[in-house]
Design an enzyme around this catalytic site. Structure first.
Site, PDB file in Angstrom:
ATOM      1  N   CYS A   1       0.760  -1.243   0.000  1.00 51.65           N
ATOM      2  CA  CYS A   1       0.000   0.000   0.000  1.00 51.65           C
ATOM      3  C   CYS A   1       0.796   1.301   0.000  1.00 51.65           C
ATOM      4  O   CYS A   1       0.769   2.064  -0.955  1.00 51.65           O
ATOM      5  CB  CYS A   1      -0.936  -0.032   1.201  1.00 51.65           C
ATOM      6  SG  CYS A   1      -1.720   1.515   1.578  1.00 51.65           S
TER       7      CYS A   1
ATOM      8  N   HIS B   1      -2.206   6.951   5.153  1.00 51.46           N
ATOM      9  CA  HIS B   1      -1.205   5.890   5.312  1.00 51.46           C
ATOM     10  C   HIS B   1       0.199   6.309   4.888  1.00 51.46           C
ATOM     11  O   HIS B   1       1.011   5.483   4.478  1.00 51.46           O
ATOM     12  CB  HIS B   1      -1.636   4.654   4.519  1.00 51.46           C
ATOM     13  CG  HIS B   1      -1.405   3.377   5.275  1.00 51.46           C
ATOM     14  ND1 HIS B   1      -1.236   2.153   4.648  1.00 51.46           N
ATOM     15  CD2 HIS B   1      -1.329   3.128   6.607  1.00 51.46           C
ATOM     16  CE1 HIS B   1      -1.084   1.212   5.554  1.00 51.46           C
ATOM     17  NE2 HIS B   1      -1.130   1.776   6.750  1.00 51.46           N
TER      18      HIS B   1
END
Length: 491
Positions: A94, A151
């Site tokens: 990710c 993130h």
């Protein structure tokens, strides 16, 4: 309607489903040569609105137009109306992909590599590294919003989206939040700008609502930029009952096992992610994907309703391949998330810009996550960034030029080109063996030498991570994930 526009419409109808090679056919080349690609070459043409949508852990075989049993009518529609990037590569996990799409740089240049920027890490997206929204701010984009999963740094506000060119933020800092409570490690992780938000709802729906509202409020003004990072269909596996029912949910049957027990134990919250389970892992994952597809449809409808369709650049792709243990599928590609096999790094991707690009065609040359930033800047009329590892794809997608021979770094031991892939010292011919069934026994020395030379770039490009200068917190996690204040050293 002028002649170029008529030809474009006729071609779009004819070309749906046509799979093409390195150029989009002579007709597309004619259309591309007749229609200018960016405001840089057209003067007064209005720069496009830009909506960049990222799915989380969506696999190659998790969209219906790839043959999946998961219902994704809106993503399928987007594919029909777009140039489909059939060889679009990302990183196998990710955070690095997200860092690369925002900066146009390989994220190992600044230490975001080999794993996610987890809640306990002290590093994040470097303040000195310019992002797409920062470039767009200089090109007249006054409204630049980020929705969903960040993130890219939780150690302090130095890594906050609002410090990286966004004018608005709505979403969460962590990955893998609970879809219903929006908690991570027992603390609420749901924010508007810097403030916590207490509200009810399913996170996928809430993100969609916010994006639609943003488009409706700003449609009549200057070009807008929306970076939409759904946390779906990433674990924890949690779906709404209405979506589960569409996949045959039996409330009296067994429920899928909790595939996140390890996370739950680490968080000391045994009920983490328990709500919203279907009868099987795949059923739950499917329902979550369809829920995201519904929100993609609402976003496209908002674009259409506000008269923005012709001049909105819509990009959609996954951040990495699926993890089968959490319900996703990369069939027929080999491998999964965390690996540089095709199933981990080759993802479905589409680019739609009706004013400038054809629809219903497939681009078969390699393209990369680091190409998106220079492509968006070119679409907005800006000069190509001097520091980028990507290329502006627009001339190739429009047919103005044939794509060059290029290689894309997928890691310290993997590099890929249109035909060849070198992984861990083994050479694969993706033209004849797209699913990497077996390496070539007697590789061409020239091919092997060229790919090896490209791979040697990796070691010279690796750079250090940028970390927070604040001391380690005495208590953790912070209440409602309020990030400690820290000024960026260069701002």
């Amino acid at each position: 309607m002028n002649m170029v526009k008529r030809l474009r419409v006729l071609f779009s109808k004819w070309a749906f489903g046509l799979r093409i090679g390195s150029s989009l056919t002579i007709l597309v080349c004619f259309l591309g040569a007749s229609s200018k690609v960016s405001a840089e070459t057209t003067g007064s043409i209005q720069p496009p609105h830009i909506v960049h949508i990222i799915a989380d852990d969506l696999g190659w075989n998790d969209v219906a137009f790839h043959g999946s049993d998961i219902r994704t009518p809106n993503i399928d529609r987007l594919a029909r109306e777009s140039v489909v990037l059939d060889r679009f590569y990302v990183t196998p996990i990710c955070s690095p992909t997200r860092a690369g799409v925002l900066t146009g740089l390989y994220p190992f240049r600044f230490g975001i590599w080999g794993g996610v920027v987890s809640p306990t890490k002290r590093h994040g997206l470097p303040p000195e590294t310019r992002t797409t929204p920062e470039f767009l701010a200089e090109l007249g984009y006054q409204h630049r919003a980020m929705f969903g999963k960040w993130h890219l740094g939780l150690a302090s506000t130095m890594f906050h989206p609002l410090r990286h060119g966004m004018t608005q933020f709505y979403g969460h800092y962590n990955g893998a939040i609970d879809y219903f409570s929006r908690k991570r490690f027992g603390e609420l992780d749901w924010h508007r700008d810097y403030a916590s938000i207490h509200e009810n709802g399913y996170s996928t729906d809430l993100i969609g609502n916010a994006v639609v509202d943003f488009i409706d409020r700003n449609a009549g003004g200057d070009p807008l930029y929306a970076y939409v990072a759904f946390n779906a269909p990433h674990s924890p596996l949690q779906a709404k009952r209405s979506d589960l029912v569409e996949y045959g949910f039996d409330p009296d049957g067994d429920l899928a096992p909790n595939t996140d027990r390890k996370i739950a134990r680490r968080e000391n919250a045994l009920n983490y992610g328990e709500r919203g389970k279907g009868n099987t892992i795949r059923q739950t994952f499917s329902a979550m994907t369809t829920a995201m597809d519904q929100q993609v449809g609402r976003i496209l409808e908002a674009i259409d309703r506000n008269g923005m369709r012709e001049n909105t650049l819509v990009v959609f792709h996954s951040d990495n391949g699926a993890d089968p243990k959490h319900g996703g599928s990369n069939t027929p590609l080999r491998g999964k998330k965390f690996s540089t096999w095709e199933g981990g790094v080759r993802v479905m991707a589409t680019i739609r810009w009706p004013r400038e690009l054809p629809s219903g065609v497939t681009f078969n040359s390699v393209a990369s996550y680091v190409d998106l930033m220079p492509t968006m800047i070119a679409a907005a009329g800006g000069a190509s960034p001097t520091e980028t590892d990507g290329v502006n794809l627009l001339p190739y997608l429009s047919g103005q030029a044939s794509p060059p021979e290029r290689t894309i770094l997928l890691g310290e031991a993997t590099v890929v080109s249109d035909r060849w892939k070198l992984k861990d010292g083994e050479l694969f011919d993706l033209k004849d063996d797209p699913n990497e069934a077996s390496p070539i026994d007697d590789p061409d020395p020239n091919v092997l030498s060229g790919l090896s030379e490209s791979l040697r770039r990796y070691s010279s490009m690796v750079g250090p991570a940028v970390t927070s200068r604040l001391p380690e917190p005495e208590s953790w996690p912070p209440s409602e994930w309020k990030l400690p204040e820290e000024e960026s050293p260069i701002r």
